[in-house]
Design an enzyme around this catalytic site. Structure first.
Site, PDB file in Angstrom:
ATOM      1  N   TYR A  87      67.803  20.804 -42.782  1.00 28.16           N
ATOM      2  CA  TYR A  87      67.973  20.261 -44.148  1.00 28.16           C
ATOM      3  C   TYR A  87      67.569  21.292 -45.197  1.00 28.16           C
ATOM      4  N   SER A  88      66.331  21.800 -45.088  1.00 30.06           N
ATOM      5  CA  SER A  88      65.853  22.668 -46.177  1.00 30.06           C
ATOM      6  C   SER A  88      66.610  23.996 -46.210  1.00 30.06           C
ATOM      7  N   ASN A 103      59.654  12.646 -53.955  1.00 29.28           N
ATOM      8  CA  ASN A 103      59.796  11.521 -54.886  1.00 29.28           C
ATOM      9  C   ASN A 103      59.424  10.208 -54.209  1.00 29.28           C
ATOM     10  N   THR A 111      77.696   7.169 -47.905  1.00 30.42           N
ATOM     11  CA  THR A 111      77.258   7.385 -46.525  1.00 30.42           C
ATOM     12  C   THR A 111      76.241   6.289 -46.207  1.00 30.42           C
ATOM     13  N   PHE A 161      73.452  15.660 -57.400  1.00 26.35           N
ATOM     14  CA  PHE A 161      72.429  15.111 -56.504  1.00 26.35           C
ATOM     15  C   PHE A 161      72.937  14.978 -55.066  1.00 26.35           C
ATOM     16  N   LYS A 206      69.772  23.340 -48.098  1.00 27.45           N
ATOM     17  CA  LYS A 206      69.509  23.257 -49.552  1.00 27.45           C
ATOM     18  C   LYS A 206      69.247  24.668 -50.100  1.00 27.45           C
ATOM     19  N   THR A 229      65.202  21.137 -53.877  1.00 23.15           N
ATOM     20  CA  THR A 229      63.921  20.684 -53.326  1.00 23.15           C
ATOM     21  C   THR A 229      62.921  21.823 -53.224  1.00 23.15           C
ATOM     22  N   ASP A 230      61.641  21.471 -53.241  1.00 21.83           N
ATOM     23  CA  ASP A 230      60.592  22.485 -53.044  1.00 21.83           C
ATOM     24  C   ASP A 230      60.561  22.989 -51.606  1.00 21.83           C
ATOM     25  N   GLU A 231      61.253  22.261 -50.702  1.00 17.71           N
ATOM     26  CA  GLU A 231      61.217  22.657 -49.292  1.00 17.71           C
ATOM     27  C   GLU A 231      61.907  23.991 -49.032  1.00 17.71           C
ATOM     28  N   ILE A 290      57.429   6.556 -47.373  1.00 13.32           N
ATOM     29  CA  ILE A 290      56.768   5.440 -48.077  1.00 13.32           C
ATOM     30  C   ILE A 290      57.519   4.122 -47.881  1.00 13.32           C
ATOM     31  N   GLN A 324      57.067   2.636 -44.325  1.00 17.82           N
ATOM     32  CA  GLN A 324      55.786   1.987 -43.999  1.00 17.82           C
ATOM     33  C   GLN A 324      55.672   0.636 -44.716  1.00 17.82           C
TER      34      GLN A 324
HETATM   35  P1  NAD Z   1      69.741  10.076 -50.796  1.00 13.52           P
HETATM   36  O1  NAD Z   1      69.983  10.410 -49.377  1.00 13.52           O
HETATM   37  O2  NAD Z   1      69.006   8.841 -51.150  1.00 13.52           O
HETATM   38  O3  NAD Z   1      71.118  10.037 -51.603  1.00 13.52           O
HETATM   39  C1  NAD Z   1      72.144  10.947 -51.372  1.00 13.52           C
HETATM   40  C2  NAD Z   1      73.438  10.349 -51.932  1.00 13.52           C
HETATM   41  O4  NAD Z   1      74.486  11.332 -51.757  1.00 13.52           O
HETATM   42  C3  NAD Z   1      73.884   9.076 -51.201  1.00 13.52           C
HETATM   43  O5  NAD Z   1      74.273   8.095 -52.134  1.00 13.52           O
HETATM   44  C4  NAD Z   1      75.076   9.534 -50.368  1.00 13.52           C
HETATM   45  O6  NAD Z   1      76.044   8.520 -50.143  1.00 13.52           O
HETATM   46  C5  NAD Z   1      75.630  10.659 -51.227  1.00 13.52           C
HETATM   47  N1  NAD Z   1      76.396  11.643 -50.449  1.00 13.52           N
HETATM   48  C6  NAD Z   1      76.043  12.233 -49.279  1.00 13.52           C
HETATM   49  N2  NAD Z   1      77.021  13.055 -48.868  1.00 13.52           N
HETATM   50  C7  NAD Z   1      78.010  12.990 -49.792  1.00 13.52           C
HETATM   51  C8  NAD Z   1      79.279  13.621 -49.928  1.00 13.52           C
HETATM   52  N3  NAD Z   1      79.737  14.483 -49.011  1.00 13.52           N
HETATM   53  N4  NAD Z   1      80.025  13.337 -51.018  1.00 13.52           N
HETATM   54  C9  NAD Z   1      79.580  12.451 -51.957  1.00 13.52           C
HETATM   55  N5  NAD Z   1      78.397  11.816 -51.872  1.00 13.52           N
HETATM   56  C10 NAD Z   1      77.618  12.088 -50.807  1.00 13.52           C
HETATM   57  O7  NAD Z   1      69.010  11.372 -51.391  1.00 13.52           O
HETATM   58  P2  NAD Z   1      67.905  11.486 -52.561  1.00 13.52           P
HETATM   59  O8  NAD Z   1      66.568  11.374 -51.965  1.00 13.52           O
HETATM   60  O9  NAD Z   1      68.331  10.634 -53.695  1.00 13.52           O
HETATM   61  O10 NAD Z   1      68.121  13.019 -52.959  1.00 13.52           O
HETATM   62  C11 NAD Z   1      69.068  13.379 -53.970  1.00 13.52           C
HETATM   63  C12 NAD Z   1      68.985  14.884 -54.187  1.00 13.52           C
HETATM   64  O11 NAD Z   1      67.657  15.249 -54.552  1.00 13.52           O
HETATM   65  C13 NAD Z   1      69.306  15.705 -52.936  1.00 13.52           C
HETATM   66  O12 NAD Z   1      70.045  16.829 -53.339  1.00 13.52           O
HETATM   67  C14 NAD Z   1      67.941  16.114 -52.391  1.00 13.52           C
HETATM   68  O13 NAD Z   1      68.027  17.333 -51.702  1.00 13.52           O
HETATM   69  C15 NAD Z   1      67.164  16.262 -53.685  1.00 13.52           C
HETATM   70  N6  NAD Z   1      65.700  16.059 -53.606  1.00 13.52           N
HETATM   71  C16 NAD Z   1      65.192  14.926 -53.042  1.00 13.52           C
HETATM   72  C17 NAD Z   1      63.806  14.710 -53.060  1.00 13.52           C
HETATM   73  C18 NAD Z   1      63.195  13.463 -52.477  1.00 13.52           C
HETATM   74  O14 NAD Z   1      61.965  13.370 -52.413  1.00 13.52           O
HETATM   75  N7  NAD Z   1      63.952  12.471 -52.065  1.00 13.52           N
HETATM   76  C19 NAD Z   1      62.961  15.675 -53.631  1.00 13.52           C
HETATM   77  C20 NAD Z   1      63.527  16.837 -54.183  1.00 13.52           C
HETATM   78  C21 NAD Z   1      64.902  17.005 -54.185  1.00 13.52           C
HETATM   79  O1  DAU Z   2      59.662  17.877 -50.793  1.00 11.28           O
HETATM   80  C1  DAU Z   2      60.864  17.308 -51.170  1.00 11.28           C
HETATM   81  C2  DAU Z   2      61.524  16.615 -49.989  1.00 11.28           C
HETATM   82  O2  DAU Z   2      60.769  15.435 -49.751  1.00 11.28           O
HETATM   83  C3  DAU Z   2      62.986  16.283 -50.224  1.00 11.28           C
HETATM   84  O3  DAU Z   2      63.722  17.471 -50.333  1.00 11.28           O
HETATM   85  C4  DAU Z   2      63.567  15.444 -49.067  1.00 11.28           C
HETATM   86  O4  DAU Z   2      64.887  15.050 -49.386  1.00 11.28           O
HETATM   87  C5  DAU Z   2      62.692  14.210 -48.911  1.00 11.28           C
HETATM   88  O5  DAU Z   2      63.150  13.462 -47.800  1.00 11.28           O
HETATM   89  C6  DAU Z   2      61.237  14.621 -48.698  1.00 11.28           C
HETATM   90  O6  DAU Z   2      61.076  15.318 -47.431  1.00 11.28           O
HETATM   91  P1  DAU Z   2      59.858  14.997 -46.428  1.00 11.28           P
HETATM   92  O7  DAU Z   2      60.303  15.392 -45.076  1.00 11.28           O
HETATM   93  O8  DAU Z   2      58.592  15.527 -46.955  1.00 11.28           O
HETATM   94  O9  DAU Z   2      59.812  13.382 -46.612  1.00 11.28           O
HETATM   95  P2  DAU Z   2      59.655  12.176 -45.572  1.00 11.28           P
HETATM   96  O10 DAU Z   2      59.564  10.937 -46.390  1.00 11.28           O
HETATM   97  O11 DAU Z   2      60.642  12.223 -44.470  1.00 11.28           O
HETATM   98  O12 DAU Z   2      58.211  12.478 -44.932  1.00 11.28           O
HETATM   99  C7  DAU Z   2      57.063  12.646 -45.747  1.00 11.28           C
HETATM  100  C8  DAU Z   2      55.893  13.002 -44.825  1.00 11.28           C
HETATM  101  O13 DAU Z   2      55.576  11.866 -44.010  1.00 11.28           O
HETATM  102  C9  DAU Z   2      56.192  14.120 -43.835  1.00 11.28           C
HETATM  103  O14 DAU Z   2      55.018  14.896 -43.650  1.00 11.28           O
HETATM  104  C10 DAU Z   2      56.551  13.393 -42.546  1.00 11.28           C
HETATM  105  C11 DAU Z   2      55.695  12.150 -42.611  1.00 11.28           C
HETATM  106  N1  DAU Z   2      56.240  10.909 -42.010  1.00 11.28           N
HETATM  107  C12 DAU Z   2      57.523  10.563 -42.298  1.00 11.28           C
HETATM  108  C13 DAU Z   2      58.063   9.406 -41.799  1.00 11.28           C
HETATM  109  C14 DAU Z   2      59.485   9.010 -42.089  1.00 11.28           C
HETATM  110  C15 DAU Z   2      55.421  10.085 -41.243  1.00 11.28           C
HETATM  111  O15 DAU Z   2      54.234  10.412 -40.979  1.00 11.28           O
HETATM  112  N2  DAU Z   2      55.947   8.934 -40.753  1.00 11.28           N
HETATM  113  C16 DAU Z   2      57.232   8.551 -40.999  1.00 11.28           C
HETATM  114  O16 DAU Z   2      57.650   7.473 -40.527  1.00 11.28           O
END
Ligand code: NAD
Ligand code: DAU
Length: 331
Positions: A147-148, A177, A36, A77, A151, A120-122, A188, A191
């Site tokens: 989203y949450s 992460n 995607t 994932f 999940k 996710t913790d969300e 992160i 920015q």
């Molecule tokens: P990401 O968006 O970077 O990656 C998601 C990947 O899934 C992409 O490569 C995308 O192409 C693939 N994908 C999406 N839909 C698909 C489908 N239908 N079939 C096959 N592949 C598909 O996400 P991420 O940040 O790496 O998160 C990975 C997992 O970890 C997710 O389940 C998310 O909920 C969970 N998670 C993320 C965080 C975070 O901070 N990013 C924290 C806790 C949990």
């Molecule tokens: O807690 C785990 C989750 O963390 C994961 O399940 C999600 O996949 C991951 O995207 C993340 O969710 P958040 O919504 O917390 O992450 P994001 O990076 O979108 O935003 C982090 C914080 O920063 C949130 O309070 C919103 C704020 N933010 C975000 C963006 C993109 C800003 O202030 N400015 C921004 O431009």
């Protein structure tokens, strides 16, 4: 072991593949990823000859049936992962996160394979800013965003398949992460790359919201600890005591990149914006003996900034479309 990694071209999945090949070279890895907007095969370029890569959708029943039958363990994932996108259009979140997980579960049940479900913790909703408590595995589910909630629904499906059909599955719920190869839509990298293209940092609201940051490699070593030592049906919360308010993180990025606060722009807040996340990681530490390696956030952030500076070719193609998407909602 033969391991199927879903979403292995995404942020956490690709880092999981890199870490696994380094620490457990004896395992055979197949990645399935739909590529995607969030998937990037470049994230696997250094290891592509050492894995099998299948471009495909986890909602494709026949493909998933075949891939699950050929592997021993599925580390799941793949997801639509960005809150802001889910607010603009929830539809792909329902499809991938709920239907996709259901299709994987049915194949696991049929072929009697093992699953580790990444969540996710969300799913627990949020905590008040002045509430000293943290999420534990007993905290009731109370998700806020499309989203949450998708999940949370996927976690519930996994729990039901364990109890009703007796499949072997573990679940982990991790906090925010950071690290290399994260899409520039996320806070992160957005920015850091804004500064690199000469744009201001975009802070939602006042920046009081708190996130519990963990380095992606620490998330993935915890996942491996759960795969190796966890018990089927158990829920493990992953976090590394990394609580910081958004404004604190923004100030660190400014400081690290040599900019002052005139580079900070307050933009429209996210609807339903969760206030605070915080993980109680006692179970992971006491029962499974895991510990994080990245205990200094500033060091991890500095290394992440360096990665984005050195890898412009990786993030530049995503940047314009991402900012165009944001301009529509932040105006
Ligand atoms: P990401 O968006 O970077 O990656 C998601 C990947 O899934 C992409 O490569 C995308 O192409 C693939 N994908 C999406 N839909 C698909 C489908 N239908 N079939 C096959 N592949 C598909 O996400 P991420 O940040 O790496 O998160 C990975 C997992 O970890 C997710 O389940 C998310 O909920 C969970 N998670 C993320 C965080 C975070 O901070 N990013 C924290 C806790 C949990
Ligand atoms: O807690 C785990 C989750 O963390 C994961 O399940 C999600 O996949 C991951 O995207 C993340 O969710 P958040 O919504 O917390 O992450 P994001 O990076 O979108 O935003 C982090 C914080 O920063 C949130 O309070 C919103 C704020 N933010 C975000 C963006 C993109 C800003 O202030 N400015 C921004 O431009």
């Amino acid at each position: 072991m033969k391991i199927l990694v879903t979403g292995g071209a995404g942020f956490i999945g690709s880092n999981f593949v890199h870490l696994t090949l380094e620490k457990y070279p004896e395992h055979e890895i197949t990645v399935i990823d739909k590529l995607t907007y969030a998937g990037n095969k470049e994230s696997l370029k250094e290891v592509i000859d050492n894995i099998s890569f299948v471009e495909g959708d986890i909602c494709d029943e026949d493909l998933i049936d075949q891939l699950v039958s050929q592997n021993d363990l599925i580390v799941h994932f793949a997801a639509e992962s960005h809150n802001d996108n889910s607010i603009a259009d929830p539809s792909p979140f329902i499809q991938t996160n709920l239907i996709g997980t259901f299709i994987i579960l049915e194949a696991i049940r049929k072929h009697k394979k093992k699953l580790h479900h990444i969540s996710t913790d969300e799913v627990y909703g949020d905590l008040e800013l002045d509430d000293p408590s943290r999420f534990t595995p007993d905290t009731p589910y109370n998700p806020s965003s499309p989203y949450s909630s998708s999940k949370a629904g996927s976690d519930m499906l996994v729990r039901a398949w364990v109890r009703t059909y007796g499949i072997h599955a573990t679940i982990s719920n991790c906090s925010n992460n950071y690290g290399p190869r994260q899409h520039v839509e996320k806070m992160i990298p957005r920015q850091i790359t804004n500064i690199l293209i000469g744009s201001k940092l975009k802070l939602y609201g006042k920046g009081e919201n708190v996130r519990d940051w963990i380095h992606v490699d620490d998330h993935n070593t915890a996942v491996w600890q759960i795969i190796n030592k966890g018990e089927s049906g158990e829920i493990y919360l992953i976090g590394a005591d990394g609580e910081k308010s958004n404004i604190e993180v923004f100030n660190l990025i400014l400081q690290e990149m040599g900019k002052d606060e005139t580079w900070l722009e307050h933009v429209k807040d996210r609807p339903g914006h969760d206030l605070r996340y915080a993980i109680d990681n006692t179970k992971l530490i006491e029962e499974l003996g895991w510990s994080p390696q990245y205990t200094n956030f500033e060091d991890g952030l500095r290394a992440t900034i360096e990665w984005y500076k050195k890898n412009e070719a990786w993030w530049k193609p995503q940047k314009d479309t991402t900012e165009a998407k944001y301009r529509k909602v932040e105006a």
